[in-house]
Design a protein around this motif. Structure first.
Motif, mmCIF file in Angstrom:
data_model
loop_
_atom_site.group_PDB
_atom_site.id
_atom_site.type_symbol
_atom_site.label_atom_id
_atom_site.label_comp_id
_atom_site.label_asym_id
_atom_site.label_seq_id
_atom_site.Cartn_x
_atom_site.Cartn_y
_atom_site.Cartn_z
ATOM 1 N N LEU A 19 0.844 -1.189 0.000
ATOM 2 C CA LEU A 19 0.000 0.000 0.000
ATOM 3 C C LEU A 19 0.885 1.247 0.000
ATOM 4 O O LEU A 19 1.974 1.249 0.573
ATOM 5 C CB LEU A 19 -0.904 0.021 1.232
ATOM 6 C CG LEU A 19 -1.783 -1.198 1.461
ATOM 7 C CD1 LEU A 19 -2.672 -0.972 2.685
ATOM 8 C CD2 LEU A 19 -2.608 -1.517 0.235
ATOM 9 N N SER A 20 0.388 2.289 -0.639
ATOM 10 C CA SER A 20 1.091 3.568 -0.658
ATOM 11 C C SER A 20 0.173 4.659 -0.114
ATOM 12 O O SER A 20 -1.046 4.583 -0.264
ATOM 13 C CB SER A 20 1.511 3.939 -2.079
ATOM 14 O OG SER A 20 2.401 2.993 -2.612
ATOM 15 N N CYS A 21 0.794 5.661 0.491
ATOM 16 C CA CYS A 21 0.057 6.827 0.984
ATOM 17 C C CYS A 21 0.806 8.066 0.509
ATOM 18 O O CYS A 21 1.922 8.340 0.980
ATOM 19 C CB CYS A 21 -0.036 6.801 2.499
ATOM 20 S SG CYS A 21 -0.797 8.280 3.213
ATOM 21 N N ALA A 22 0.208 8.776 -0.423
ATOM 22 C CA ALA A 22 0.815 9.994 -0.951
ATOM 23 C C ALA A 22 0.391 11.182 -0.091
ATOM 24 O O ALA A 22 -0.785 11.341 0.233
ATOM 25 C CB ALA A 22 0.382 10.201 -2.389
ATOM 26 N N ILE A 23 1.358 12.017 0.262
ATOM 27 C CA ILE A 23 1.146 13.149 1.158
ATOM 28 C C ILE A 23 1.276 14.425 0.345
ATOM 29 O O ILE A 23 2.287 14.657 -0.302
ATOM 30 C CB ILE A 23 2.181 13.147 2.294
ATOM 31 C CG1 ILE A 23 2.255 11.763 2.929
ATOM 32 C CG2 ILE A 23 1.869 14.225 3.310
ATOM 33 C CD1 ILE A 23 3.551 11.492 3.639
ATOM 34 N N SER A 24 0.272 15.260 0.416
ATOM 35 C CA SER A 24 0.238 16.405 -0.487
ATOM 36 C C SER A 24 1.136 17.558 -0.076
ATOM 37 O O SER A 24 1.633 18.296 -0.892
ATOM 38 C CB SER A 24 -1.188 16.931 -0.626
ATOM 39 O OG SER A 24 -1.629 17.421 0.625
ATOM 40 N N LYS A 25 1.364 17.715 1.225
ATOM 41 C CA LYS A 25 2.048 18.914 1.682
ATOM 42 C C LYS A 25 3.554 18.737 1.663
ATOM 43 O O LYS A 25 4.064 17.735 2.118
ATOM 44 C CB LYS A 25 1.578 19.276 3.086
ATOM 45 C CG LYS A 25 2.073 20.625 3.587
ATOM 46 C CD LYS A 25 1.433 20.951 4.929
ATOM 47 C CE LYS A 25 1.910 22.293 5.438
ATOM 48 N NZ LYS A 25 1.319 22.616 6.748
ATOM 49 N N GLN A 26 4.263 19.707 1.193
ATOM 50 C CA GLN A 26 5.703 19.611 1.032
ATOM 51 C C GLN A 26 6.422 19.377 2.347
ATOM 52 O O GLN A 26 7.424 18.677 2.423
ATOM 53 C CB GLN A 26 6.237 20.879 0.354
ATOM 54 C CG GLN A 26 7.682 20.780 -0.093
ATOM 55 C CD GLN A 26 7.868 19.746 -1.189
ATOM 56 O OE1 GLN A 26 6.959 19.453 -1.956
ATOM 57 N NE2 GLN A 26 9.046 19.164 -1.259
ATOM 58 N N THR A 27 5.909 19.948 3.437
ATOM 59 C CA THR A 27 6.598 19.833 4.722
ATOM 60 C C THR A 27 6.141 18.637 5.513
ATOM 61 O O THR A 27 6.385 18.540 6.694
ATOM 62 C CB THR A 27 6.373 21.102 5.561
ATOM 63 O OG1 THR A 27 4.968 21.304 5.706
ATOM 64 C CG2 THR A 27 7.017 22.293 4.907
ATOM 65 N N ALA A 28 5.474 17.701 4.886
ATOM 66 C CA ALA A 28 4.943 16.546 5.592
ATOM 67 C C ALA A 28 6.034 15.660 6.183
ATOM 68 O O ALA A 28 5.741 14.779 6.964
ATOM 69 C CB ALA A 28 4.070 15.729 4.665
ATOM 70 N N THR A 29 7.267 15.842 5.832
ATOM 71 C CA THR A 29 8.338 15.025 6.391
ATOM 72 C C THR A 29 8.513 15.251 7.877
ATOM 73 O O THR A 29 9.171 14.466 8.549
ATOM 74 C CB THR A 29 9.653 15.321 5.672
ATOM 75 O OG1 THR A 29 9.925 16.714 5.767
ATOM 76 C CG2 THR A 29 9.588 14.912 4.218
ATOM 77 N N ASN A 30 7.914 16.289 8.447
ATOM 78 C CA ASN A 30 8.077 16.569 9.867
ATOM 79 C C ASN A 30 7.053 15.862 10.733
ATOM 80 O O ASN A 30 6.968 16.150 11.927
ATOM 81 C CB ASN A 30 7.960 18.075 10.117
ATOM 82 C CG ASN A 30 9.104 18.842 9.499
ATOM 83 O OD1 ASN A 30 10.211 18.328 9.375
ATOM 84 N ND2 ASN A 30 8.852 20.063 9.095
ATOM 85 N N TYR A 31 6.274 14.953 10.164
ATOM 86 C CA TYR A 31 5.182 14.355 10.915
ATOM 87 C C TYR A 31 5.363 12.851 11.102
ATOM 88 O O TYR A 31 5.860 12.164 10.231
ATOM 89 C CB TYR A 31 3.863 14.578 10.172
ATOM 90 C CG TYR A 31 3.534 16.023 9.866
ATOM 91 C CD1 TYR A 31 2.891 16.360 8.687
ATOM 92 C CD2 TYR A 31 3.850 17.048 10.748
ATOM 93 C CE1 TYR A 31 2.576 17.678 8.384
ATOM 94 C CE2 TYR A 31 3.544 18.366 10.457
ATOM 95 C CZ TYR A 31 2.900 18.676 9.287
ATOM 96 O OH TYR A 31 2.602 19.967 8.992
ATOM 97 N N ALA A 32 4.886 12.394 12.260
ATOM 98 C CA ALA A 32 4.750 10.965 12.459
ATOM 99 C C ALA A 32 3.541 10.477 11.661
ATOM 100 O O ALA A 32 2.583 11.226 11.440
ATOM 101 C CB ALA A 32 4.556 10.656 13.928
ATOM 102 N N MET A 33 3.582 9.217 11.235
ATOM 103 C CA MET A 33 2.485 8.685 10.427
ATOM 104 C C MET A 33 2.194 7.241 10.797
ATOM 105 O O MET A 33 3.032 6.559 11.394
ATOM 106 C CB MET A 33 2.824 8.775 8.941
ATOM 107 C CG MET A 33 3.009 10.193 8.442
ATOM 108 S SD MET A 33 3.040 10.289 6.659
ATOM 109 C CE MET A 33 1.326 9.883 6.281
ATOM 110 N N GLY A 34 1.006 6.796 10.399
ATOM 111 C CA GLY A 34 0.631 5.435 10.719
ATOM 112 C C GLY A 34 -0.377 4.855 9.752
ATOM 113 O O GLY A 34 -0.933 5.571 8.913
#
Length: 124
Positions: A19-34
C-alpha cells in the motif's frame, strides 16, 4: 495536508501487497504517520506507525513479522508492505498523520489527518 492511499485489491491468502500513501504537503516530512484498518462491523484498529524519519516503528501484534512500514520523505510517500496475507487482514486500510509530533504512536486519537482508505480483501 491531504493523504491519498492506493494499492489495495483482492488477493488470495499468502499473497503480498504494498500500500502507498501519498502526502500532499511539502513539509509533511516533519510528521509521524501510521496505518490503521477497519473491517466491517469492527472498530478501526492500529496496524503500524513510523516516526518522522522512518527509523522508529511500531506494529500491532497481529501483523508483526508480516507487515513493514516505511516512508520516503523525498517522495512524500509512506508505504505498508504486507506479506503472507490472511483472510483476517481483510479491511479498509487508512493512512494517518500526526501533525503535532515527530514520534510514532499507536494511539488513534493522536492522528488528526486521515486518508479516504483503500480496500484490501484476502480470499481463503
Amino acid at each position: 495536508v491531504q493523504l491519498v492511499e492506493s494499492g489495495g485489491e483482492l488477493v488470495q491468502a499468502g499473497a503480498s501487497l504494498r500500500l502507498s500513501c501519498a502526502i500532499s504537503k511539502q513539509t509533511a516530512t516533519n510528521y509521524a504517520m501510521g496505518w490503521f484498518r477497519q473491517a466491517p462491523g469492527k472498530e478501526r484498529e492500529f496496524v503500524a506507525a513510523t516516526n518522522w524519519i522512518g527509523d522508529s516503528t511500531y506494529y500491532a501484534d497481529s501483523v508483526k513479522g508480516r507487515f513493514t512500514i516505511s516512508r520516503d520523505n523525498d517522495k512524500n510517500t509512506m508505504y505498508l508492505q504486507m506479506n503472507s496475507l490472511k483472510p483476517d487482514d481483510t479491511a479498509l486500510y487508512y493512512c494517518a498523520l500526526d501533525s503535532h509530533s515527530l514520534m510514532a504512536t499507536k494511539i488513534r486519537a493522536e492522528y488528526d489527518t486521515w486518508g479516504q482508505g483503500t480496500q484490501v480483501t484476502v480470499s481463503s
